[in-house]
Design an enzyme around this catalytic site. Structure first.
Site, PDB file in Angstrom:
ATOM      1  CG  ASP A 101      -1.897   1.191   1.168  1.00  0.00           C
ATOM      2  OD1 ASP A 101      -2.511   1.401   0.104  1.00  0.00           O
ATOM      3  OD2 ASP A 101      -2.036   1.925   2.163  1.00  0.00           O
ATOM      4  CB  SER A 102       0.234   4.681  -1.111  1.00  0.00           C
ATOM      5  OG  SER A 102      -0.995   4.854  -0.441  1.00  0.00           O
ATOM      6  N   GLY A 120      -2.450   9.415  -4.175  1.00  0.00           N
ATOM      7  CA  GLY A 120      -3.717   9.761  -4.830  1.00  0.00           C
ATOM      8  C   GLY A 120      -3.750  11.089  -5.567  1.00  0.00           C
ATOM      9  CB  CYS A 159      -2.562   1.200  -2.954  1.00  0.00           C
ATOM     10  SG  CYS A 159      -2.739   2.935  -3.328  1.00  0.00           S
ATOM     11  CD  GLU A 187      -0.369   7.253   5.631  1.00  0.00           C
ATOM     12  OE1 GLU A 187       0.640   7.189   6.335  1.00  0.00           O
ATOM     13  OE2 GLU A 187      -0.817   6.274   4.984  1.00  0.00           O
ATOM     14  CB  CYS A 222      -9.432   5.070  -0.464  1.00  0.00           C
ATOM     15  SG  CYS A 222      -7.834   5.551   0.225  1.00  0.00           S
ATOM     16  CG  HIS A 279      -5.242   5.348   3.734  1.00  0.00           C
ATOM     17  ND1 HIS A 279      -4.636   4.761   2.648  1.00  0.00           N
ATOM     18  CD2 HIS A 279      -4.245   5.871   4.491  1.00  0.00           C
ATOM     19  CE1 HIS A 279      -3.321   4.942   2.735  1.00  0.00           C
ATOM     20  NE2 HIS A 279      -3.057   5.605   3.842  1.00  0.00           N
TER      21      HIS A 279
HETATM   22  N1  DGL Z   1      -4.149   3.709  -0.276  1.00  0.00           N
HETATM   23  C1  DGL Z   1      -4.544   4.496  -1.408  1.00  0.00           C
HETATM   24  C2  DGL Z   1      -5.798   3.977  -2.034  1.00  0.00           C
HETATM   25  O1  DGL Z   1      -6.309   2.939  -1.663  1.00  0.00           O
HETATM   26  C3  DGL Z   1      -4.760   5.927  -1.159  1.00  0.00           C
HETATM   27  C4  DGL Z   1      -3.715   6.624  -0.429  1.00  0.00           C
HETATM   28  C5  DGL Z   1      -2.913   7.553  -1.230  1.00  0.00           C
HETATM   29  O2  DGL Z   1      -3.425   8.554  -1.749  1.00  0.00           O
HETATM   30  O3  DGL Z   1      -1.744   7.248  -1.303  1.00  0.00           O
HETATM   31  O4  DGL Z   1      -6.286   4.609  -2.932  1.00  0.00           O
END
Ligand code: DGL
Length: 320
Positions: free
Chosen positions: A56-57, A89, A120, A205, A235, A237
């Site tokens: 994931d990011s 994103g 992600c 975050e 998303c 998150h």
């Molecule tokens: N985890 C990313 C997603 O599911 C979003 C987070 C980001 O913007 O890095 O889209």
């Protein structure tokens, strides 16, 4: 097998041939037994040494990782969160592809992953197809990369909503990936409404609890105006605040969160793909790798994976 036999017997063609032939026989019998579903053999096979990677990011994928580990605890996992470069994103497609490719390349090359789940949504939207069609065949044709958009769209079908709201990052919304995937499910008379929520990821975050409620409500309001009956948290998150989101939309709207969708889909995938399940090791280890050890990472890692999970700072990122 063959390479090792050749090395050991380089001076003797007869011994070399004998060993190679014998090992071929073992390998054939072994393969046959595998095909006949000898589960005990899969468990003790020297071939099953590989791990499942989850990328994931940032920290959002930890929610998905926790749910996957709960559903399939027997496997070995390595989580990689690019916490230094989150959020993805709001970045360009080229940058998101580059970051994602660097991450999967690192997981394949140094972490011995047979399978990577790109948890992600943004990375799945932008990079998944290209990685599957260009990167994998060239570098690791026998390994697999899975995304989260299609399984989530399939879950929408299951719940049979007709007015679907999608809450996601700006990139995911702009790509229209969810609209395409939901339409592919051939639902009749389905309306899909999207809303980008660019501030939610940075707030999550940073663990900025105070701002989450008013800002999440602001993003959800336009979707409520469309009288949605289903809300997809598109998303990784957002499951971190699914209670808050459920309270905001009320009990009549079905909220689909990926931590409740992806684990079952992965279990099903591994049942159907024994060539991948058969090489996975089962020692129940969990390793968490991040590109920046932030306060939130440390807190969630300890809370969800306990002290036994190793949290490690890593650096990667080179052209492949
Ligand atoms: N985890 C990313 C997603 O599911 C979003 C987070 C980001 O913007 O890095 O889209």
């Amino acid at each position: 097998f063959q390479a090792r036999a050749l090395n050991h017997s380089a001076n003797s063609p007869i011994v070399n041939g004998y060993i190679t032939c014998k090992l071929h026989c073992y390998a054939t019998v072994f393969g046959l037994l595998l095909q006949r579903n000898y589960r005990w053999l899969i468990l003790s096979s020297p071939l099953n040494t590989m791990r499942i990677g989850i990328f994931d990011s940032g920290i959002g994928g930890l929610v998905i990782a926790r749910a996957i580990v709960k559903r399939l605890p027997q496997y070995d996992y390595v989580y990689l969160g690019d916490t230094q470069r989150v959020p993805y994103g709001n970045r360009s497609q080229e940058t998101i592809y580059k970051f994602t490719r660097e991450a999967v390349d690192y997981l394949f090359r140094t972490q011995n992953c047979a399978l990577i789940i790109v948890a992600c949504n943004t990375a799945s939207t932008v990079a998944l197809r290209r990685l599957q069609h260009e990167y994998l065949p060239k570098h690791f044709p026998k390994r697999r990369i899975l995304g989260v958009i299609r399984p989530t769209a399939e879950a929408v079908t299951k719940y049979a909503g007709r007015r679907i709201g999608i809450l996601a990052t700006a990139t995911t919304v702009a790509s229209k990936a969810y609209i395409r995937e939901i339409k592919k499910q051939k639902l009749k008379a389905v309306h899909v409404y999207q809303q980008a929520a660019p501030l939610l990821v940075p707030l999550l975050e940073q663990n900025a609890q105070r701002w989450l409620k008013p800002i999440a409500s602001e993003y959800i309001r336009p979707l409520l105006r469309h009288k949605i009956d289903t809300l997809v948290l598109g998303c990784t998150h957002y499951p971190l605040v699914k209670k808050l989101i459920r309270a905001t939309v009320g009990s009549k709207i079905k909220v689909l969160a990926q931590d409740e969708i992806i684990p079952a889909k992965l279990a099903d995938y591994l049942l159907r793909h024994t060539e991948i399940a058969g090489v996975l090791s089962r020692r129940r280890t969990r390793q968490l790798l991040v590109t920046d050890v932030t306060y939130t990472v440390r807190k969630l890692a300890r809370r969800w994976f306990g002290v036994s999970a190793q949290l490690k700072l890593v650096r990667y990122g080179h052209e492949v």
